[in-house]
Design a protein around this motif. Sequence first.
Motif, PDB file in Angstrom:
ATOM      1  N   ASN A  22     -10.185   3.260   3.637  1.00 49.12           N
ATOM      2  CA  ASN A  22     -11.578   2.864   3.415  1.00 49.12           C
ATOM      3  C   ASN A  22     -12.225   3.604   2.252  1.00 49.12           C
ATOM      4  O   ASN A  22     -13.432   3.517   2.061  1.00 49.12           O
ATOM      5  CB  ASN A  22     -12.410   3.058   4.688  1.00 49.12           C
ATOM      6  N   SER A  23     -11.441   4.347   1.495  1.00 45.97           N
ATOM      7  CA  SER A  23     -11.995   5.066   0.344  1.00 45.97           C
ATOM      8  C   SER A  23     -11.521   4.406  -0.947  1.00 45.97           C
ATOM      9  O   SER A  23     -10.490   3.726  -0.961  1.00 45.97           O
ATOM     10  CB  SER A  23     -11.552   6.533   0.368  1.00 45.97           C
TER      11      SER A  23
ATOM     12  N   PRO B  43     -11.036  12.415   0.279  1.00 38.62           N
ATOM     13  CA  PRO B  43     -11.980  11.494  -0.379  1.00 38.62           C
ATOM     14  C   PRO B  43     -13.429  11.846  -0.042  1.00 38.62           C
ATOM     15  O   PRO B  43     -13.702  12.614   0.889  1.00 38.62           O
ATOM     16  CB  PRO B  43     -11.605  10.126   0.190  1.00 38.62           C
TER      17      PRO B  43
ATOM     18  N   ASP C  85     -15.744  10.388   1.425  1.00 33.63           N
ATOM     19  CA  ASP C  85     -16.286  10.102   2.765  1.00 33.63           C
ATOM     20  C   ASP C  85     -15.811  11.128   3.791  1.00 33.63           C
ATOM     21  O   ASP C  85     -16.125  11.034   4.974  1.00 33.63           O
ATOM     22  CB  ASP C  85     -15.941   8.677   3.208  1.00 33.63           C
TER      23      ASP C  85
ATOM     24  N   ASP D 223     -12.705  11.989   4.790  1.00 33.46           N
ATOM     25  CA  ASP D 223     -11.473  11.792   5.550  1.00 33.46           C
ATOM     26  C   ASP D 223     -10.508  10.872   4.815  1.00 33.46           C
ATOM     27  O   ASP D 223     -10.938   9.923   4.142  1.00 33.46           O
ATOM     28  CB  ASP D 223     -11.777  11.125   6.908  1.00 33.46           C
ATOM     29  N   PHE D 224      -9.232  11.156   5.004  1.00 34.35           N
ATOM     30  CA  PHE D 224      -8.226  10.132   4.755  1.00 34.35           C
ATOM     31  C   PHE D 224      -8.244   9.268   6.015  1.00 34.35           C
ATOM     32  O   PHE D 224      -7.760   9.689   7.071  1.00 34.35           O
ATOM     33  CB  PHE D 224      -6.835  10.741   4.586  1.00 34.35           C
ATOM     34  N   ASP D 225      -8.822   8.084   5.927  1.00 37.78           N
ATOM     35  CA  ASP D 225      -8.975   7.308   7.152  1.00 37.78           C
ATOM     36  C   ASP D 225      -9.141   5.829   6.835  1.00 37.78           C
ATOM     37  O   ASP D 225      -9.169   5.422   5.676  1.00 37.78           O
ATOM     38  CB  ASP D 225     -10.155   7.828   7.975  1.00 37.78           C
TER      39      ASP D 225
ATOM     40  N   GLU E  66      -4.003   5.662   1.165  1.00 38.68           N
ATOM     41  CA  GLU E  66      -4.838   6.643   1.872  1.00 38.68           C
ATOM     42  C   GLU E  66      -4.112   7.206   3.104  1.00 38.68           C
ATOM     43  O   GLU E  66      -4.357   8.343   3.491  1.00 38.68           O
ATOM     44  CB  GLU E  66      -6.192   6.026   2.260  1.00 38.68           C
TER      45      GLU E  66
HETATM   46 CA    CA Z   1     -11.643   7.609   3.798  1.00 42.46          CA
END
Ligand code: CA
Length: 685
Positions: free
Chosen positions: A415-416, A428, A430, A432-434, A506
């Motif tokens: 989502n980044s 990233p 935001d 988190d790596f998520d 990511e």
């Molecule tokens: Ca992210």
Amino acid sequence: MLKRHLPMAGHTRGNRLPITCELKCGNACSHEAPNTSGNTHFRDVANAAISRRAALGLGGGLAAAVVVGAATLQKAPAAQAANGFHPTGGGKLPFEAIAPVQRTVDTVTVPSGYDWAPIIRWGDPLFDDSPEFDLENQTGASQAKQFGYNSDYLDVFSDGGNDRTGFLVNSHEYTNENIMFSPEYLKSNPKDVIEAAIEAHGLSIVDLKRGGKGQKWEYVRGGRRNRRITGSTLFTVDGPAAGSDLLKTKDDTTGTKVLGTLNNCAGGTTPWGTVLSGEENFNQYFVGTGAEAERRIGISPGPSSRRWETVDPRFNLNNEGYANEANRFGWIVEIDPEDPKSTPVKHTALGRFKHEAGTAVISRDGYAVVYSGDDERNDYAYKFVSRQKYRKGDKKHNMTLLSEGTLYVAQFNGNSPESEIDGTGDVPSDGDFDGWGRWIPLVKNDRSLVPGFTVEEVLVNTRLAADTVNATAMDRPEDFETNPVTGKVYMALTNNSQREAGGLHEANPIPGNRDGHVIEMTERRGDHAAERFNWNILFLAGDPAQEGNHAYFDGVPLDQVSPISCPDNLAFDSEGNLWVSTDGQPGTIGYCDALHKVTLEGRNRGLVEQFLAVPADAETCGPVIHDRDNSVFVAVQHPGEGGDWGAHTSYFPDFVPEGPLKGDKVAVPRPAIVQVFSTTGNNGR
Ligand code: CA
Ligand code: FEO
Ligand code: CA
């Protein structure tokens, strides 16, 4: 000596010892990753660098601690109390993290207040009529009645309502002939060596006894459940591909009966009391024909390393009538350890690849769900959901659950912005790596959902089918485990030397990912049968003291964590802490492989604390955490693997370098099951 006969022994790519690469996985890392589908290059990445520290928005104190820690950390015991982090976290197994152990140290290292002892070793006799362990007379017949080699998956059970009896189940992944047999025996008895090696594979089920709760287990020779399952044991095949032409050979024209299980690595215990075991690097035992489906699973033409084809023609796929023999391996197998006369089963409904884990859990609505990784660079993660529902207490019914259902492969979406996945390991913006993910169905019951593939083609050549649906190429998915407290799902990604800068993602954000990472997944609505999930990286492994490392532990100051590399097997304690064993630290961060506790909830979330180290050249496998019973169990796999006959690097666990070659204590390393137990008993029960 076998080692000298191995054409590839000596290559040094990747992070394992060369001999490990040869014998454990058939030099998988010396070849191109077999996934050439294009899914490895999920997207291109620009070069904008975002500072993880700044991006985290950390307060001055914590941010400073991270930077200072990274700059000044010594190779010292981790987890010092500071910055609000509490070393050891208390709990039922309190301990002070040990310092990482230099890779040549040949013992099991445990925290203060704990001791260790082997329960059973390679070659220990299992039955009343088992021969005495005798290195210079090992045959298939003797090994079939003794504990197998290279212990991997492990579970330890006490019988219900009884603290004095129980049993263990352990898989035996592969063999190290050059330290199992003398050069003279290898030369003079090649057939016995091969037959002994075939029988040293598989699994063991062994009865246990002890004086009472919290005490050390001993194995029971002649126990009622004792059993060896080997490379020649009869299995039945079930599920939609059973009986397929793809599974038929001249010895089995029904395509439903297979002799043996091979390269059994990580596994799982089902809620109904059976054990699942993944057939991992089975490819290396076969001589291939050059077919594309064989290439995709790693089977190559030319003599195999172990030359089993010289003793049994089925290991050469070019031999008439055996073209499909390798299709009969690469499955999840299910074993009922309570019934030594039962016939174990290979479940085709769960697909065929280099299976790891087989972690079973019951979904919110009562379906059996099994997570499994495909341990290859740039391969995929999978999930199976049963068609029928679990019935508590009905083992006979529950043992049919893995025969039919839906097989999914995972797609991870970040989502980044792509520009923030820059290969530095910096988080990233935001924080988190998520992202989110989809479970993409490949097969539903007896129906293929992959255009151009029949149901049996999907199940037998699962990688080829998954290549067509935009599954996400991962960094060697190994073990899965579900958190008994929160229901979240954890996946160990051991490493990936072929994660290219142009193929970052990511969920796999480190180029040439040497140290691996762990992903935390939350199924939608908390339902393990869901077709959507959210995910985030729990940690990027590494040694914060080493230059250029990418270590990240969800914001924990880097001077607080134990160094960790190559996360491999996962386990949980009763309080929902994750325990991570490693496979490859000697070749990456220079320390013996280890077992670490990772706190997942509360102010210490992300804190990694080293609990033990295994002996020289060994890998830590099968962690089992019985924190209500003062005990931790590990399988010590391939101790002394980097040595050679007469120049062993380990003598674990007998430690008699000048000792005999037969009898109770012998002068070679022996893979073994180890119990670590509290010497104070103050585990807070
Ligand atoms: Ca992210
Ligand atoms: Fe057998 Fe994936 O380790
Ligand atoms: Ca493993």
